[in-house]
Design a protein around this motif. Structure first.
Motif, PDB file in Angstrom:
ATOM      1  N   GLY A  22      27.481  26.675  32.158  1.00 44.96           N
ATOM      2  CA  GLY A  22      28.404  25.564  31.953  1.00 44.96           C
ATOM      3  C   GLY A  22      27.723  24.231  31.729  1.00 44.96           C
ATOM      4  O   GLY A  22      28.332  23.187  31.785  1.00 44.96           O
ATOM      5  N   THR A  23      26.446  24.220  31.510  1.00 45.31           N
ATOM      6  CA  THR A  23      25.745  22.948  31.259  1.00 45.31           C
ATOM      7  C   THR A  23      25.302  22.891  29.815  1.00 45.31           C
ATOM      8  O   THR A  23      25.323  23.877  29.109  1.00 45.31           O
ATOM      9  N   GLN A  65      28.126  17.553  22.956  1.00 45.23           N
ATOM     10  CA  GLN A  65      29.024  16.809  23.824  1.00 45.23           C
ATOM     11  C   GLN A  65      29.296  17.608  25.071  1.00 45.23           C
ATOM     12  O   GLN A  65      29.640  18.788  25.003  1.00 45.23           O
ATOM     13  N   ILE A  66      29.147  16.953  26.210  1.00 48.78           N
ATOM     14  CA  ILE A  66      29.352  17.613  27.485  1.00 48.78           C
ATOM     15  C   ILE A  66      30.836  17.567  27.810  1.00 48.78           C
ATOM     16  O   ILE A  66      31.474  16.531  27.647  1.00 48.78           O
ATOM     17  N   VAL A  67      31.378  18.699  28.276  1.00 50.98           N
ATOM     18  CA  VAL A  67      32.794  18.741  28.625  1.00 50.98           C
ATOM     19  C   VAL A  67      33.098  17.738  29.725  1.00 50.98           C
ATOM     20  O   VAL A  67      32.392  17.675  30.721  1.00 50.98           O
ATOM     21  N   GLY A  68      34.133  16.948  29.509  1.00 48.42           N
ATOM     22  CA  GLY A  68      34.585  16.026  30.541  1.00 48.42           C
ATOM     23  C   GLY A  68      33.647  14.873  30.812  1.00 48.42           C
ATOM     24  O   GLY A  68      33.713  14.234  31.863  1.00 48.42           O
ATOM     25  N   TRP A  69      32.759  14.562  29.856  1.00 47.07           N
ATOM     26  CA  TRP A  69      31.853  13.436  30.068  1.00 47.07           C
ATOM     27  C   TRP A  69      31.725  12.625  28.786  1.00 47.07           C
ATOM     28  O   TRP A  69      31.602  13.219  27.738  1.00 47.07           O
ATOM     29  N   PRO A  70      31.717  11.293  28.837  1.00 45.84           N
ATOM     30  CA  PRO A  70      31.990  10.508  30.036  1.00 45.84           C
ATOM     31  C   PRO A  70      33.429  10.699  30.527  1.00 45.84           C
ATOM     32  O   PRO A  70      34.286  11.124  29.750  1.00 45.84           O
TER      33      PRO A  70
END
Lengths: 191, 581
Positions: A22-23, A65-70
């Motif tokens: 998940g990273t 793009q990281i999920v939920g970030w920013p």
């Protein structure tokens, strides 16, 4: 070795790597890159050696793009996408208007788009025709000189310069006229 | 011991206690006080809808008039909680429809509310007055039509930030012509258009309307006619703040605003055309709350507006305001208590605006009453954080989001441990903290040592080991909510601090290093904790080896036992076999 816990059905999941599920693609490591037994950390864990994580700003411009970030709510994200600086579109097109001065032999032309506000415009007018405009006030118009700057708007009416916000004026001004003498006083008296 | 006062006297005394904590304390004194409290409690707050069953609440407090319930974990706001997770309001509605016929107020946050719920509310509660649905979903305008048509005594309808499906009926027209009790209406989240004439008629016949938040679709050039009917408005949310530039519309709008003598709060401002901003100048000196977080306009226009608002207490704005704008705010808005600066270009690789740590330093210097901050920026330094902490020891909420994960101090390239450490050392009343940037276990040691009043902590991409988590769980005495993502925290700290988790409302951990084995152990050891693992791989829990890390973990205390409405990707770690229900 059970590090191959399958996650999502996508290519990333089939990739062999030593990383937390998940990273993002960057390997998630501690500053020293290894897990250490608990008592090691009792001594103090500040990173004194310059052994830092690869500085993220060195990463290539297009990052995964990281999920939920920013951490931004989705309605906010959607709102931004819809109107990204749409209102910033400044009119770069030139707005030339005729400028007449009572008593002057010929007219001039000015580009209104180069001015950001009334002050700049009035200074330019004073400079162009070598005269002084008085002090503007909402109540009494231009006091202190026999000149009054006026403009013809989209409806064909002659209006005193300065009453409406600059952008509104710049859009509706068709031509400028510096009124002089009794006519100018008449205009200011009526206000 | 026979108590000298009759029950009515005690009940009257208790009625002066407004906080839940005080009422809870009172109920523990003795059996008769417990009884008096439970019969006279009119307001109940359920911080986690799964912590207690509806039946248990109804049984203990039979005469409730107002209920507030929260559902999904906070990280659901950032898409970390999958669809169908839970937080259903229906079981509560169904029970309350039977047991609370006199219910007046329902306030929900992050819950799934269906049209069936809304229809049941409309039918069951004759004296229904207040409906607030904050970040909820699952309903459509049909449900709203039922509320409008049936709730004769409705005072407040607030849909803040909920997701509403448009069923294309004119729901607003369902308010009967005889309905005149509306005091507060917030439809700002509605994507679909409402009938303007119905809206105009509605506001025109409700003389006590004090709060009106419109949605984007309401055109600016018609707002003036609405505002002229509501001179008593205290809160206004505009629709899209744009129209063709005509002096007529401007003067009409200006005139309408100048009639709003009671106005204290302004919001909306989608699609702003800067030339129309001066129309609100006449109300600025009275404004205490200003939400410009959708206004994509330049710093100069923002500054002009904000600096007219000398009594401003709460400002939400996009980072277009830039450091220069915040400096102006620091000089003009001495009453400022809360500042939120949102990012305009969060996914851009490079900064698109001149907003840095300096803006936050300026307001911390210039605004003596500033206590609550949410700040998105792209760089920070320990020096700046220390300055901010020294300037403003009165912070109660400090949420800093440095957009790049794990970004160090841009001056020294050190972690930001010292800076955040300064925040928790100086701000002794700090209740909420969100961390970001490069952080080692040291910052958590400082937090555990100093942040004694901290109730909510959000951590992302930080720390080095279990020690970090251990410091927080063992040190933060007042901790209620802990949410963690992408940190190398694992089993040891969790198991060592299992009892602590029962003193908290909830713990969320995603993309950390917690193993299945630890979750099972926690579930077995702590029967009053619900230990829920979220695993979207499609596999079954029995196939999971003990050492396998879990994707997401949500642990919360509960007297209701494991919940019965879990989707197949949520596994309860209650018993030995930990089979999903």
């Amino acid at each position: 070795m059970d590090m191959l816990c399958h996650r999502n059905i996508d290519l990333e999941a089939t990739e062999l790597r030593l990383g937390l599920p998940g990273t993002s693609e960057r390997p998630i490591t501690t500053p020293r890159g290894n897990k250490r037994p608990l008592d090691d950390f009792m001594e103090g864990s500040s990173t004194e050696d310059g052994d830092h994580l690869e500085c993220p700003s060195a990463a290539p411009p297009s990052k995964a793009q990281i999920v939920g970030w920013p951490p931004i709510r989705s309605y906010r994200k959607n709102s931004l996408q819809q109107k990204k600086l749409g209102n910033q579109a400044e009119t770069t097109t030139r707005v030339y208007v005729k400028v007449s001065m009572d008593g002057a032999p010929y007219l001039r032309k000015m580009d209104l788009s180069i001015y950001k506000g009334y002050r700049q415009l009035l200074i330019a007018l004073e400079d162009m025709f070598k005269f002084t405009i008085g002090e503007y006030s909402e109540r009494e118009g231009y006091k202190g000189s026999e000149y009054a700057p006026t403009y013809e708007d989209k409806d064909g009416d002659w209006m005193l310069v300065g009453d409406v916000p600059w952008e509104m004026f710049a859009c509706s001004c068709k031509r400028l006229r510096i009124m002089k003498g009794s006519e100018a006083r008449g205009l200011t008296c009526c206000l | 011991m026979a108590f000298p006062f009759p029950d009515e006297v005690l009940e009257h005394v208790f009625s002066f206690l407004h906080s839940d904590r005080d009422r809870n304390a009172v109920s523990l004194v003795c059996k008769s006080w417990y009884e008096i409290d439970r019969w006279s409690r009119r307001r109940v707050f359920v911080g986690n809808c799964y912590a207690v069953s509806p039946r248990a609440v109804l049984r203990r407090f039979p005469e409730v008039r107002s209920i507030e319930i929260k559902g999904k974990p906070h990280f659901a706001d950032f898409d970390l909680v999958p669809e169908g997770w839970g937080g259903y309001f229906f079981p509560w509605t169904a029970s309350m429809a039977v047991s609370y016929p006199w219910l007046e107020e329902i306030r929900l946050k992050r819950m799934v509310v269906t049209d069936a719920c809304l229809e049941l509310i409309a039918k069951s509660f004759k004296n229904f007055k207040v409906l607030v649905l904050s970040s909820c979903e699952g309903f459509s305008t049909d449900g709203l039509a039922a509320i409008a048509a049936n709730c004769r005594n409705l005072r407040e309808l607030d849909l803040r930030e909920s997701e509403v499906e448009d069923s294309s009926g004119h729901w607003l027209s369902h308010f009967p012509d005889t309905y005149t009790s509306l005091e507060s209406l917030n439809i700002s989240c509605l994507l679909s258009e409402v009938s303007f004439s119905a809206l105009e008629r509605l506001v025109g016949r409700c003389p006590r309307l004090r709060s009106l938040r419109l949605n984007r679709g309401v055109p600016l050039d018609r707002i003036a006619s609405l505002l002229r009917r509501t001179p008593q408005l205290v809160e206004l949310g505009t629709g899209a703040y744009s129209a063709d530039l005509t002096p007529d519309v401007f003067s009409s709008l200006s005139g309408a605003f100048s009639g709003l003598k009671e106005l204290r709060s302004l919001s909306g401002f989608w699609d702003v055309v800067p030339a129309y901003l001066p129309a609100v100048y006449s109300v600025c000196s009275g404004i205490t709350t200003l939400n410009l977080s959708y206004a994509t306009i330049q710093s100069t226009d923002l500054i002009k507006l904000v600096c007219e608002c000398h009594n401003l207490q709460k400002l939400w704005v996009l980072d277009y305001i830039e450091d220069s704008g915040l400096e102006a705010v620091a000089a003009s808005c001495k009453e400022l208590r809360e500042l939120r600066v949102f990012p305009s270009g969060p996914f851009e690789a490079e900064p698109n605006v001149a907003l840095t740590e300096q803006g936050l330093v300026s307001v911390s210097e210039g605004c003596p009453k500033l206590e609550s901050v949410l700040y998105f920026c792209r760089r920070m330094s320990n020096a700046a954080l220390c300055t901010i902490a020294c300037n403003r020891p009165n912070f109660t909420r400090f949420r800093l989001c440095i957009i790049e994960p794990r970004k160090p101090d841009y001056l020294t390239l050190q972690p930001l441990d010292v800076g955040f450490g300064a925040i928790v050392k100086h701000c002794k009343g700090l209740r909420r903290l969100s961390l970001s940037g490069l952080l080692t276990d040291r910052v958590f040691e400082l937090i555990g040592t100093h942040a004694k009043k901290l109730e909510m902590l959000s951590i992302a991409f930080a720390g080095e080991s279990d020690l970090g988590l251990h410091h927080v769980l063992s040190g933060c005495e007042s901790l209620r909510k802990l949410e963690i993502r992408d940190c190398p925290f694992g089993d040891k700290a969790l198991i060592a601090n299992a009892e602590k988790l029962e003193t908290m409302r909830s713990l969320w951990m995603s993309s950390c290093s917690v193993s299945f084995g630890a979750c099972r152990l926690l579930g077995q050891r702590m029967p009053r904790l619900n230990v829920e693992v979220i695993d979207e791989s499609g596999e079954r829990p029995e196939t999971r080896p003990e050492s396998c890390p879990v994707e997401k973990l949500y642990v919360y205390r509960s007297v209701a036992g494991p919940r019965l409405d879990m989707p197949d990707y949520v596994w309860s770690m209650e018993n030995e076999s930990s089979v999903p229900i």
